[in-house]
Design a protein around this motif. Structure first.
Motif, PDB file in Angstrom:
ATOM      1  N   GLY A  33       0.779  -1.227   0.000  1.00 23.92           N
ATOM      2  CA  GLY A  33       0.000   0.000   0.000  1.00 23.92           C
ATOM      3  C   GLY A  33       0.809   1.275   0.000  1.00 23.92           C
ATOM      4  O   GLY A  33       0.248   2.373  -0.115  1.00 23.92           O
ATOM      5  N   PHE A  35       3.267   4.249  -1.411  1.00 21.47           N
ATOM      6  CA  PHE A  35       3.637   4.913  -2.667  1.00 21.47           C
ATOM      7  C   PHE A  35       5.083   5.363  -2.486  1.00 21.47           C
ATOM      8  O   PHE A  35       5.369   6.326  -1.781  1.00 21.47           O
ATOM      9  CB  PHE A  35       2.729   6.117  -2.944  1.00 21.47           C
ATOM     10  CG  PHE A  35       2.800   6.625  -4.369  1.00 21.47           C
ATOM     11  CD1 PHE A  35       4.007   6.797  -5.035  1.00 21.47           C
ATOM     12  CD2 PHE A  35       1.634   6.942  -5.059  1.00 21.47           C
ATOM     13  CE1 PHE A  35       4.065   7.253  -6.336  1.00 21.47           C
ATOM     14  CE2 PHE A  35       1.670   7.400  -6.368  1.00 21.47           C
ATOM     15  CZ  PHE A  35       2.881   7.560  -7.004  1.00 21.47           C
ATOM     16  N   LEU A 156      -2.986  -1.589 -15.033  1.00 16.28           N
ATOM     17  CA  LEU A 156      -3.867  -1.954 -13.927  1.00 16.28           C
ATOM     18  C   LEU A 156      -4.846  -3.072 -14.296  1.00 16.28           C
ATOM     19  O   LEU A 156      -5.553  -3.591 -13.429  1.00 16.28           O
ATOM     20  CB  LEU A 156      -4.677  -0.732 -13.478  1.00 16.28           C
ATOM     21  CG  LEU A 156      -3.923   0.361 -12.708  1.00 16.28           C
ATOM     22  CD1 LEU A 156      -4.746   1.635 -12.681  1.00 16.28           C
ATOM     23  CD2 LEU A 156      -3.610  -0.097 -11.289  1.00 16.28           C
ATOM     24  N   LEU A 184      -2.845  10.361 -10.326  1.00 13.28           N
ATOM     25  CA  LEU A 184      -2.172   9.155  -9.837  1.00 13.28           C
ATOM     26  C   LEU A 184      -2.317   9.028  -8.321  1.00 13.28           C
ATOM     27  O   LEU A 184      -2.548   7.927  -7.802  1.00 13.28           O
ATOM     28  CB  LEU A 184      -0.695   9.186 -10.234  1.00 13.28           C
ATOM     29  CG  LEU A 184       0.072   7.869 -10.098  1.00 13.28           C
ATOM     30  CD1 LEU A 184      -0.543   6.798 -10.991  1.00 13.28           C
ATOM     31  CD2 LEU A 184       1.538   8.064 -10.465  1.00 13.28           C
ATOM     32  N   LEU A 185      -2.208  10.141  -7.607  1.00 14.85           N
ATOM     33  CA  LEU A 185      -2.419  10.113  -6.155  1.00 14.85           C
ATOM     34  C   LEU A 185      -3.846   9.691  -5.821  1.00 14.85           C
ATOM     35  O   LEU A 185      -4.074   8.908  -4.898  1.00 14.85           O
ATOM     36  CB  LEU A 185      -2.122  11.488  -5.557  1.00 14.85           C
ATOM     37  CG  LEU A 185      -0.638  11.860  -5.417  1.00 14.85           C
ATOM     38  CD1 LEU A 185      -0.507  13.322  -5.012  1.00 14.85           C
ATOM     39  CD2 LEU A 185       0.061  10.959  -4.405  1.00 14.85           C
ATOM     40  N   HIS A 188      -4.123   5.888  -6.580  1.00 14.02           N
ATOM     41  CA  HIS A 188      -3.435   5.103  -5.559  1.00 14.02           C
ATOM     42  C   HIS A 188      -4.223   5.084  -4.254  1.00 14.02           C
ATOM     43  O   HIS A 188      -4.359   4.035  -3.614  1.00 14.02           O
ATOM     44  CB  HIS A 188      -2.031   5.653  -5.305  1.00 14.02           C
ATOM     45  CG  HIS A 188      -1.302   4.938  -4.203  1.00 14.02           C
ATOM     46  ND1 HIS A 188      -1.258   5.422  -2.913  1.00 14.02           N
ATOM     47  CD2 HIS A 188      -0.610   3.767  -4.189  1.00 14.02           C
ATOM     48  CE1 HIS A 188      -0.567   4.588  -2.163  1.00 14.02           C
ATOM     49  NE2 HIS A 188      -0.163   3.583  -2.903  1.00 14.02           N
ATOM     50  N   LYS A 192      -5.162   1.273  -3.022  1.00 14.75           N
ATOM     51  CA  LYS A 192      -4.297   0.726  -1.970  1.00 14.75           C
ATOM     52  C   LYS A 192      -3.308  -0.326  -2.498  1.00 14.75           C
ATOM     53  O   LYS A 192      -3.005  -1.312  -1.829  1.00 14.75           O
ATOM     54  CB  LYS A 192      -5.134   0.126  -0.823  1.00 14.75           C
ATOM     55  CG  LYS A 192      -6.044   1.129  -0.140  1.00 14.75           C
ATOM     56  CD  LYS A 192      -5.278   2.306   0.458  1.00 14.75           C
ATOM     57  CE  LYS A 192      -6.200   3.285   1.160  1.00 14.75           C
ATOM     58  NZ  LYS A 192      -5.494   4.492   1.628  1.00 14.75           N
ATOM     59  N   LYS A 193      -2.843  -0.111  -3.697  1.00 16.92           N
ATOM     60  CA  LYS A 193      -1.787  -0.962  -4.242  1.00 16.92           C
ATOM     61  C   LYS A 193      -0.422  -0.381  -3.868  1.00 16.92           C
ATOM     62  O   LYS A 193      -0.321   0.768  -3.420  1.00 16.92           O
ATOM     63  CB  LYS A 193      -1.912  -1.060  -5.767  1.00 16.92           C
ATOM     64  CG  LYS A 193      -3.203  -1.718  -6.230  1.00 16.92           C
ATOM     65  CD  LYS A 193      -3.247  -1.830  -7.741  1.00 16.92           C
ATOM     66  CE  LYS A 193      -4.571  -2.411  -8.208  1.00 16.92           C
ATOM     67  NZ  LYS A 193      -4.786  -3.790  -7.739  1.00 16.92           N
ATOM     68  N   THR A 194       0.631  -1.172  -4.087  1.00 14.73           N
ATOM     69  CA  THR A 194       1.989  -0.709  -3.818  1.00 14.73           C
ATOM     70  C   THR A 194       2.557  -0.123  -5.100  1.00 14.73           C
ATOM     71  O   THR A 194       2.654  -0.806  -6.117  1.00 14.73           O
ATOM     72  CB  THR A 194       2.866  -1.882  -3.335  1.00 14.73           C
ATOM     73  OG1 THR A 194       2.224  -2.506  -2.219  1.00 14.73           O
ATOM     74  CG2 THR A 194       4.250  -1.398  -2.947  1.00 14.73           C
ATOM     75  N   PHE A 195       2.921   1.158  -5.068  1.00 18.07           N
ATOM     76  CA  PHE A 195       3.453   1.857  -6.235  1.00 18.07           C
ATOM     77  C   PHE A 195       4.938   2.156  -6.024  1.00 18.07           C
ATOM     78  O   PHE A 195       5.326   2.646  -4.964  1.00 18.07           O
ATOM     79  CB  PHE A 195       2.741   3.194  -6.450  1.00 18.07           C
ATOM     80  CG  PHE A 195       1.408   3.115  -7.152  1.00 18.07           C
ATOM     81  CD1 PHE A 195       0.611   1.992  -7.068  1.00 18.07           C
ATOM     82  CD2 PHE A 195       0.938   4.195  -7.880  1.00 18.07           C
ATOM     83  CE1 PHE A 195      -0.624   1.925  -7.706  1.00 18.07           C
ATOM     84  CE2 PHE A 195      -0.296   4.147  -8.522  1.00 18.07           C
ATOM     85  CZ  PHE A 195      -1.084   3.009  -8.437  1.00 18.07           C
TER      86      PHE A 195
END
Length: 256
Positions: A33, A35, A156, A184-185, A188, A192-195
């Motif tokens: 989660g 960024f 995605l 993008l913010l 995200h 809640k993915k890992t960027f």
């Protein structure tokens, strides 16, 4: 307690021609989660590090685990299909419609037609493009900013837990770039993915990242929150980055 999404342990990559390190014994732990932005100048090792995470490059030393699995033991194609990957050049297929571009990976994964169609519409809406207007168009009919949005939607499409973004906004004009950063913010925050986002722009790195990796000559100089890096630079290189950003601020203040 958050799960560790990416564990990079003593990872190095050596240039075969010179024997010097492109990435020099890097250790990082990234939670699900987050960024994370990776900041550095050209040749600092940031893109090489990113490409080792999706096995486009193989490390010469060390290991990388994704959610506890050592990726060296997995099929590289399978690793890449589990990861979203966005690059500066976008890489859309010019002969395919936007719908076909976004659907490429789900089709490889043999999703059924109805599920793919629903996913395409969902993702186009997510990146701010009306499905009925855009999905039948071709990449050449889109602006650079719109193409980058489609690149993000395509990455995605298979619902990956990890997204790797390699200077995706580097070729975009300043106004569009700021809008895409905000988008993008927003995306995200909702997913809640890992960027992991590579950039050479300190303002972009500090705006987007909840933590920032600062790299120079293959090494991690500092890995911390933007606030802590700005207030307590770990070494001279990091201090020079902060100073250069503050000099730019003074330039603009002088014009007002």
């Amino acid at each position: 307690m958050a799960q560790t999404a990416i564990e990079i342990s003593n990872v190095s990559k050596i240039y075969s021609q010179t024997g010097t390190y492109a990435v020099d014994h890097v250790n990082l732990s990234i939670e699900e989660g987050e960024f994370i932005t990776i900041l550095g100048s050209s040749g600092s090792g940031k893109t090489t590090l990113l490409k080792m995470i999706n096995r486009l490059y193989e490390p010469d030393e060390g290991s990388i685990t994704l959610f506890g699995e050592n990726i060296a033991a997995l099929d590289p194609v399978l690793v890449r299909r589990r990861i979203g990957y966005v690059i500066q050049q976008v890489g859309l297929f010019p002969h395919m419609t936007i719908k076909q571009n976004v659907a490429a990976v789900p089709k490889l994964l043999k999703w059924d037609t109805a599920k793919i169609a629903a996913r395409v519409d969902e993702l186009l809406s997510l990146v701010g493009l009306t499905p009925a207007v855009f999905k039948s168009r071709y990449p050449a009919q889109l602006s650079g900013g719109q193409q980058q949005r489609i690149g993000l939607a395509r990455a995605l499409a298979s619902d990956p837990k990890i997204m790797l973004l390699d200077e995706p906004f580097g070729a975009i004009d300043a106004i569009t770039r700021m809008n895409l950063q905000d988008e993008l913010l927003r995306i995200h925050g909702g997913l809640k993915k890992t960027f992991l986002f590579v950039t050479h722009d300190i303002n972009e790195a500090f705006k987007l990242g909840n933590r920032v990796i600062v790299m120079d000559q293959g090494r991690v100089c500092q890995f911390d929150t933007p606030k802590n890096i700005a207030s307590s630079p770990a070494d001279g290189f990091v201090a020079s980055l902060i100073a250069s950003s503050r000099e730019q601020e003074k330039f603009w203040e002088g014009l007002v």
